[in-house]
Motif scaffolding. Sequence first.
Motif, PDB file in Angstrom:
ATOM      1  N   LEU A  29       0.342  -0.153   8.011  1.00  0.00           N
ATOM      2  CA  LEU A  29       1.239  -1.214   8.456  1.00  0.00           C
ATOM      3  C   LEU A  29       1.686  -2.022   7.255  1.00  0.00           C
ATOM      4  N   ALA A  30       2.849  -2.649   7.363  1.00  0.00           N
ATOM      5  CA  ALA A  30       3.416  -3.364   6.229  1.00  0.00           C
ATOM      6  C   ALA A  30       2.888  -4.779   6.151  1.00  0.00           C
ATOM      7  N   GLY A 242       1.171   2.681  13.311  1.00  0.00           N
ATOM      8  CA  GLY A 242       0.204   2.652  12.238  1.00  0.00           C
ATOM      9  C   GLY A 242      -1.192   2.386  12.730  1.00  0.00           C
ATOM     10  N   PHE A 243      -2.151   2.432  11.793  1.00  0.00           N
ATOM     11  CA  PHE A 243      -3.562   2.268  12.109  1.00  0.00           C
ATOM     12  C   PHE A 243      -4.161   1.152  11.263  1.00  0.00           C
ATOM     13  N   ILE A 244      -5.231   0.573  11.772  1.00  0.00           N
ATOM     14  CA  ILE A 244      -6.021  -0.400  11.028  1.00  0.00           C
ATOM     15  C   ILE A 244      -7.382   0.235  10.803  1.00  0.00           C
ATOM     16  N   THR A 245      -7.829   0.215   9.557  1.00  0.00           N
ATOM     17  CA  THR A 245      -9.092   0.860   9.196  1.00  0.00           C
ATOM     18  C   THR A 245     -10.103  -0.195   8.753  1.00  0.00           C
ATOM     19  N   ASP A 246     -11.362   0.229   8.579  1.00  0.00           N
ATOM     20  CA  ASP A 246     -12.389  -0.721   8.160  1.00  0.00           C
ATOM     21  C   ASP A 246     -13.042  -0.258   6.862  1.00  0.00           C
ATOM     22  N   ASP A 247     -14.076  -0.981   6.442  1.00  0.00           N
ATOM     23  CA  ASP A 247     -14.712  -0.703   5.165  1.00  0.00           C
ATOM     24  C   ASP A 247     -15.563   0.561   5.177  1.00  0.00           C
TER      25      ASP A 247
END
Length: 746
Positions: A29-30, A242-247
């Motif tokens: 994502l932007a 889009g996707f959101i990812t983690d650590d």
Amino acid sequence: MPRKPQSRQTCMHCRPNPSSPLKTRLGMLAAELSMFLALLALAASGCATSVADAPQLSAKKAPAADKPHIVNKPMPASLEDAPLIPREVLFGNPTRAQARISPDGKWLSFLAPVKQPSGAEVMNVWVAPIDKFEEAVAVTEDKLRGIRGHSWSNDAKSILYSQDKGGDENWHLYATDVATKKTRDLTPIEGVNAQIAGDSQQFPGEILVGLNDRNPQLHDIYRVNLATGERKLVQENPGVAGFITDDKLNVRMALNFTETGGQVWMLPKGEAGETGFPDWDVIETFGPEDAMTSGPAGYTADGKTFYFQDSRNRDTAGLFATSTETGETKLIAEDKRADAGGALVHPVTQKIQAVSFTYARREWRVLDPTVQADLDYLGKFQDGEFEVTSRTTDDTTWSVAYILDDGPVKYYRYTRPAKGGPGERSMTYLFSSRDDLDQYPLVKMHDRVIESRDGMNLVCYLTLPPGSDPDGDGVPNAPVPMVLDVHGGPWARDGWGFNGEHQWLANRGYAVLNVNYRGSTGFGKEFINAANGQWSGQMHDDLLDAVDWAVKQGIAQRDKVCIMGGSYGGYATLVGLTYTPQEFACGVDIVGPSSLVTLLQNAPPYWAPFMPVMKLRVGDWTTDLGKEELLKRSPLTRVDKIERPLLIGQGANDPRVTQVEADQIVEAMQAKNIPVTYVLYPDEGHGFARPENRMSFNAVTEAFLAEHLGGRYEPIGEDFEGASITVPTGANEVPGLEAGLKAAGD
């Protein structure tokens, strides 16, 4: 619609990491939802390239922090007394840019030119030991377009960057091993747009990458090993934006746009298979009115806190935090004038420690008391606005950029006590973005708020010619010619700070005015939604109102105002000359669409998830009635109204505003015997990345403006050397253009 082209901005200087826009961890994502269209990419080149023999940077050791070497000349009493600032100084490659300290604190990296056998200087990444700047060497070997952005891998072994070919935006992602100086193409697939989708301190030798290799419209997520280039599919895209990812490099959330232009967030359900999660549940829904001012900002490293922007039940977007364990949500920062913008993020915990809000000027709000003393120190140390561009893993060393309006960007190394506790703080001056500005008088930028005809506040930025405003009140002693410089997007914004374009035009004798017209980002949802369906309507009225203000204030001469801009700004230029043909003395359109129908019909395939938003905010190109309405707002249908001179610049490989947009309006003007000068670059895309091309187009623009506004200008001279400039028509309309083309061809 894309943002303003990079070629017209000084944007390569500060692309900060931890203090970048709030959505620092959106992956694909932007930074702003509008930037989905820009499809975040760094900038890169080369494959398995060795640069062991790269020349050493000819630079002296950086001066002490209290003695930066840039000292601007006193302001002259009149424009005639001010020397012409050469275009090379303002638009050539910066001396250096983008200071980054490696996560382990051992290395300093930055961008600087490398001279090629052809004589051209091309921006590359240089690396030096942290305390031995004089030992810097180039570690990358781009030979043509230049690298425009870079970052360190979390293991401090590699420089990451990306590059396309000729501006086609089919970005390849590259990793350069700092020790061996060898570069690996991590995405060696032709015709694919690659994007970094996530990274982590917990897996320092790997990153997540988005690739649209399976479906040109959608980016799947791959896990890529930086050392070997091995990649493994993590999540196949089921049709989302889009996707959101983690650590842990897990995909945690997906975002998509609804058919009506709203936004939804989704969580995976069930177990992940070979292609990732097959099913998703919608957990949050945002109506179209909130879709452009709300969005995820990512997870903390422990996954216990989720940050997001939200404008529901309010106007401006506040920053919220939700506990993933209890579900409790808190508002943690807000401003009634501006949306939550930038964030200072801890390099390990990924906790947001401070948030910035920008109305006219940036203001920081501290959330974590452990950085209060740091931000106080940085705020008092130097004039202007600061950005933290990198932080070491132990958080004892930061790189900091100071942005001024009348001088180059200055970079420092900031040393702080561990955990922000008591102890000594110090700054070491690193370098300036330009060493060649110190001999020229540079002018100030004034922020102004102009009221539109329907009562909206338009945040604007004004710069005046040297010597024209001796008392510094932002009003010249007598009205001067003016350039209305319109930003692209339109979902972007203008801001305060050093602007080479402003300094250039002011030095030639023009006032320069930027207007954050309705639809610009950062000012709340009412302001951005007021632009829906208003292309060539109220968005244009805002620009006209700003010109009227400048005339009434005694700033601008009514009959000597040029409208100029790139992307949406190019469209605004064409609107100005076709819908209000007597308002402007001339226009400069850079990669601007001439028909909203062909713009939307020819969108890149990977814009597909965002197209419902375009349908809501621009118009419907899929029905006859919708096309009819779009054509009513398209300059192409009003070509016969053009009365004033027009200069058009276009890149042949532009994937966003294709060459069709320039060709068709030029052909229509020729059919009606209306003069136009058309400058085309066969090796450029959405804006002009190669400095030789930038220089050549600005040389043409300067002569064009002098002819129609009466300002002074630097002759074209040798500014066409090395450029790919072609002029299909209208070379005779610009003084010196035909001669410059002939000289370059000899």
